[in-house]
Each structure stands twice: as C-alpha cells, then as structure tokens.
Design a protein around this motif. Structure first.
Motif, short mmCIF file in Angstrom:
data_model
loop_
_atom_site.label_atom_id
_atom_site.label_comp_id
_atom_site.label_asym_id
_atom_site.label_seq_id
_atom_site.Cartn_x
_atom_site.Cartn_y
_atom_site.Cartn_z
N ALA A 216 43.43 39.80 36.90
CA ALA A 216 42.49 40.67 37.72
C ALA A 216 41.74 41.75 36.73
N CYS A 217 42.50 42.16 35.73
CA CYS A 217 41.73 42.89 34.45
C CYS A 217 40.93 42.10 33.76
N ALA A 218 41.47 41.07 33.46
CA ALA A 218 40.55 39.99 32.58
C ALA A 218 39.34 39.80 33.39
N ASP A 219 39.52 39.42 34.70
CA ASP A 219 38.06 38.96 35.42
C ASP A 219 37.24 40.23 35.73
N ALA A 220 37.87 41.37 35.69
CA ALA A 220 36.99 42.64 35.87
C ALA A 220 36.23 43.09 34.82
N LEU A 221 37.07 42.99 33.58
CA LEU A 221 36.65 43.82 32.45
C LEU A 221 35.98 42.79 31.33
N VAL A 222 36.31 41.53 31.21
CA VAL A 222 35.81 40.48 30.13
C VAL A 222 35.49 39.28 30.69
N GLY A 223 35.10 39.04 31.83
CA GLY A 223 34.70 37.94 32.55
C GLY A 223 35.46 36.85 32.73
N GLY A 224 36.94 37.17 32.68
CA GLY A 224 38.04 36.05 33.03
C GLY A 224 39.13 35.69 31.91
N LEU A 225 39.57 34.53 32.09
CA LEU A 225 40.54 34.28 31.18
C LEU A 225 40.13 33.20 30.11
#
Length: 471
Positions: A216-225
């Motif tokens: 969820a953090c990756a999706d919200a802050l850097v556009g995903g995994l």
C-alpha cells in the motif's frame, strides 16, 4: 558494476552478525556466538555452499578483531566509523524507522525532522553504502543476497546499481507502517526508503498484514512495486532445540528457584503463574501488562495470594533515554503492586531484569498463562515458544497487534493491547480455563508455532529468490 567479482554464492547482510568479540584488560579477544533463524539457515545449507555473512562491528571488541584480522570463516565484519554507526543505528534505525513501524510516536511532540535528523540520515546512507559495497565486492556472478531488516533498507537499491547481475532479497523482521503513518517521514526520505527496498527482486515479511502495508505504501508513494515480488514467511519456533534445551540441568535449577519465589497459597496449594518474557522495548507493552495484572487483583480478590505474575523484562537499548525511563517505570509499577497487595508470604510480581535464557525456559515450563500483549510486533517468538515447552499446558493471552496473532489467534485469548480492563478479564478467563481445554489449545498452538522452523524459514526465502516466478 564491480570490475572483479567475489567467490560467494550466498550472502546474508545484517547489522548484528553471528559472532561478537569482547576485549579484556589483557587485550585478549573472546568470541561469543549467537543463534537465531539466520544461523540455523546458514547451517542448513552446509559448509560447501560458498556462503558469507556480512555484518557490522558493534563494539570495541569487534573493531579490534577486525583490525587484528581475527575472524571466522564465512563472516566479514565491517569496521564502520563508530560515530557513523551510532547515528545510523540509534539515531535513525532505532529512533525513527522502528518508531514509525511500531506506531510509537507521541505525535503532539514528535517526531521533529530537523537538521540533526538530516545529519543522522546522511550517516544512515553511509552505513548502508558500506554494506552495499562489501556485498558487491564479495558476491560471485549471479549470487543470491539476503539483506535483513530496517537497518539496511537502502542496501538493495544501492547494491542493484553496483551489481545488476545479483539476485537480491530483503526481509523485514518488524511490522510495516500503514500509509498514513509512514507518510510522517519527510516525503523524500519515505520515497528513498521505498526505492531502496524496491531495488530487491523479492521482499519478505513475517505476515500478510505487513506485506500488504508495504504494498500500500509503494502504491501510494512511488507508483507500485514495479518488478519486485513480495512474499510472506512466518518464522516459527525451533521445537527440537527448545525442548532439548529446556530439559538441561541449569533450567531445572532455575525452575526450583522460581518455585521457591512463587511459593504456595494459604492452604498449601500450588500458586498459578502468569508469565511474560520480553525485552524492555517500548512496543512490548510491559507497563499495561502490569496494570492489567493489578486490575485482575482488584477485580477478582479471590486470586490474591493464589497467583503470581512472573515478569522478565530484560534491558534493551539502555543508551536511549526513553528506554531507560521505560525500564524505570516497569520497576516502579512492579514495586507499587507488591507494596499494595503483597503479604509476608506472597510477592504478587516476581520481576527479573537480568537476561537469563535458562530462566526464561524455566518460566515457560512453569507457566499456566503466557501474557503476550505488544502494542505492535512483527511476530513475537515468545508467543510461539511457550506452548512448545510448557509442561502442563499454557493458555496464551495474545494481543491482536502481534504478528503471531495471524497464526495463533484461533487458539489464544485475544486482547486489545490498550484495554487494561479487557486484558484483566482475559487473564481471569485464562486462569479459570478447564485443564482439558487448556491442553488441547496448547497442542494446537504448538503445532502452528512450529510450522516453519528457522532453518526452513531461511531456505524457503532462498529458494523463492532463486526461482524467477516464485511468489
């Protein structure tokens, strides 16, 4: 890319290594070996696997060992500047990243991300870069590298730049913060942490909850995994080791000493025991555990003189003032309970603050109830260890915020860690549980707790990293 590759096929990187050194007045170095899942895992792959453990020198003894060229096969200890290490370890890893992932900040006052924070963050970058360079130097072409924990979140990204040929994994032994809390970090720092982690081919977490929080953090802050895979490996207890160790002579001696301290009730009956074993870590919630035991004695007077809270609170991070204050509060509250409720023949709280593994195992064997009530915990192996070695069966009172809850919650008595009255009620329910039900629950808890023993936990990560399509 490194101009010449090393010889090691499997590498582990962690702040603390498998051996540490102490230096006496005569200048003699004495090694002390540790245990745990990584040690078990590397032992399981055998001496011919070309493995190397890269770690940091943590004290004067370690640094002197590096300078003298003293060491063990399969271990490379990095002599990172002591001030840099202190800034990275205490200033950032333990005072910022740990606090974020365990939701520990008193937000009206903290955190304050000022110039001092930025100075310490630069040390954290330097510390991570030292690991990345050492791994790049030592790894063979296409080697597998398993980076460990929040101390080294930047290493995968740094190492990827140096050695794109490597298969890189990172494992988080802590929880992962939900998006809104993680965003407390300055935006550029939060993104740097995520990009650092996403330099890995695969990220491992202790529970699905923590893995989902990272995603969820990756999706919200850097556009995903991106191309990074995420997996879950719930580290279990080492049943064979624990059961064998728990029946050695020194554990028997400590059981006798604890029985003496616990004593017998007014009619000569065996007193019941509520056991907890923790470091005095802020997230372990020892203070509210003591408050809950006090509430039990207040709400259920029949338990007075019939139950003892055996609380082991082993000092942790005492170089940080907030931890020293917390340890003092644990001691103060235990003293207060004993003063208020104790009698000449009964000490309600038996508190030990000196680390003693044999005594912990003795308490595990004696426990009627195990209290594991963290405000937040990546896993909590105590919750898994007690059912494995308990002599008579033990009721587990478990916080829903422990990672272990995912595997053990069905057979534990679940508590909200902030609810002192609710926890007191759970303790009463645990103490009054019929012996047959307690034994059945303990059997199921022990099976769940040992589903993924340490060596298999490590090997599963290694195999998942080596299999390109594995989850």
């Amino acid at each position: 890319m490194a101009s010449a590759h090393g010889a090691h096929r499997i590498l582990v990187a962690s702040n603390r290594g498998p051996v540490s050194y102490s230096l006496d007045e005569t200048g003699e170095l004495t090694p002390r070996r540790g245990g745990g899942g990584l040690v078990s895992g590397l032992s399981a792959i055998g001496p011919d696997a070309g493995a190397l453990w890269v770690c940091s020198a943590l004290g004067d003894g370690d640094r002197e060992a590096v300078r003298r060229g003293v060491g063990e096969d399969g271990v490379r200890m990095l002599d990172i500047d002591a001030d840099v290490h202190a800034d990275a370890y205490n200033g950032i890893a333990n005072s910022v990243l740990w606090f974020v992932h365990h939701l520990l900040y008193q937000t009206p006052l903290e955190p304050v991300f000022d110039a001092e924070f930025r100075r310490q963050w630069a040390s954290y970058e330097t510390y991570n870069r030292a690991f990345a360079r050492a791994l790049a130097d030592e790894a063979a072409e296409g080697a597998a590298v398993l980076v460990q924990d929040y101390h080294l979140t930047l290493v995968p990204g740094m190492l990827r730049e140096l050695r794109p040929d490597l298969r890189i994994g990172h494992f988080s032994h802590t929880p992962w913060a939900p998006v809104d809390y993680f965003r407390m970090l300055p935006d550029d720092i939060a993104e740097q942490v995520l990009h650092g982690m996403l330099g890995a081919d695969r990220l491992g977490f202790l529970t699905r909850r923590w893995a989902d929080a990272f995603t969820a953090c990756a999706d919200a802050l850097v556009g995903g995994l991106g191309g990074t895979r995420v997996g879950v490996h719930g580290l279990g207890a080492d049943a064979d080791f624990l059961r064998a160790r728990a029946h050695q002579a020194d554990v028997g001696e400590r059981m006798a000493a604890l029985r003496e301290q616990i004593g017998r009730g007014p009619d000569g009956e065996r007193r019941r025991t509520v056991v907890r074993v923790d470091r005095t870590e802020l997230s372990k919630n020892i203070v509210r555990g003591l408050l809950s035991f006090r509430q039990l004695l207040e709400d259920e007077p029949a338990w007075r003189e019939r139950v003892v809270h055996v609380a082991f609170a082993y000092p942790s991070r005492q170089d940080l003032a907030v931890y020293r204050d917390y340890t003092a509060e644990v001691q103060r509250l235990a003293d207060e309970i004993n003063s208020r409720y104790g009698t000449p023949g009964w000490t309600p709280v038996v508190l030990h603050v000196k680390d003693d593994f044999a005594r912990s195992l003795a308490a595990y064997r004696l426990a009627d109830v195990a209290l594991v009530n963290p405000v937040r915990d990546g896993m909590n192996l105590v919750a898994k260890e007690v059912p494995v070695v308990s002599d008579e069966g033990c009721v587990l009172v478990l916080s829903r915020e422990a990672g272990a809850y995912e595997e053990l919650g069905e057979d534990a008595l679940t508590v909200n860690p902030y609810d002192v009255i609710g926890t007191a009620r759970a303790l009463h329910e645990a103490l009054t549980m019929p012996a047959g039900e307690r034994a059945e629950r303990t059997k199921r808890l022990a099976a769940a707790a040992t589903a993924l023993p340490p060596a298999q936990w490590f090997l599963d990560q290694l195999h998942a990293l080596e299999a390109p399509t594995a989850g």
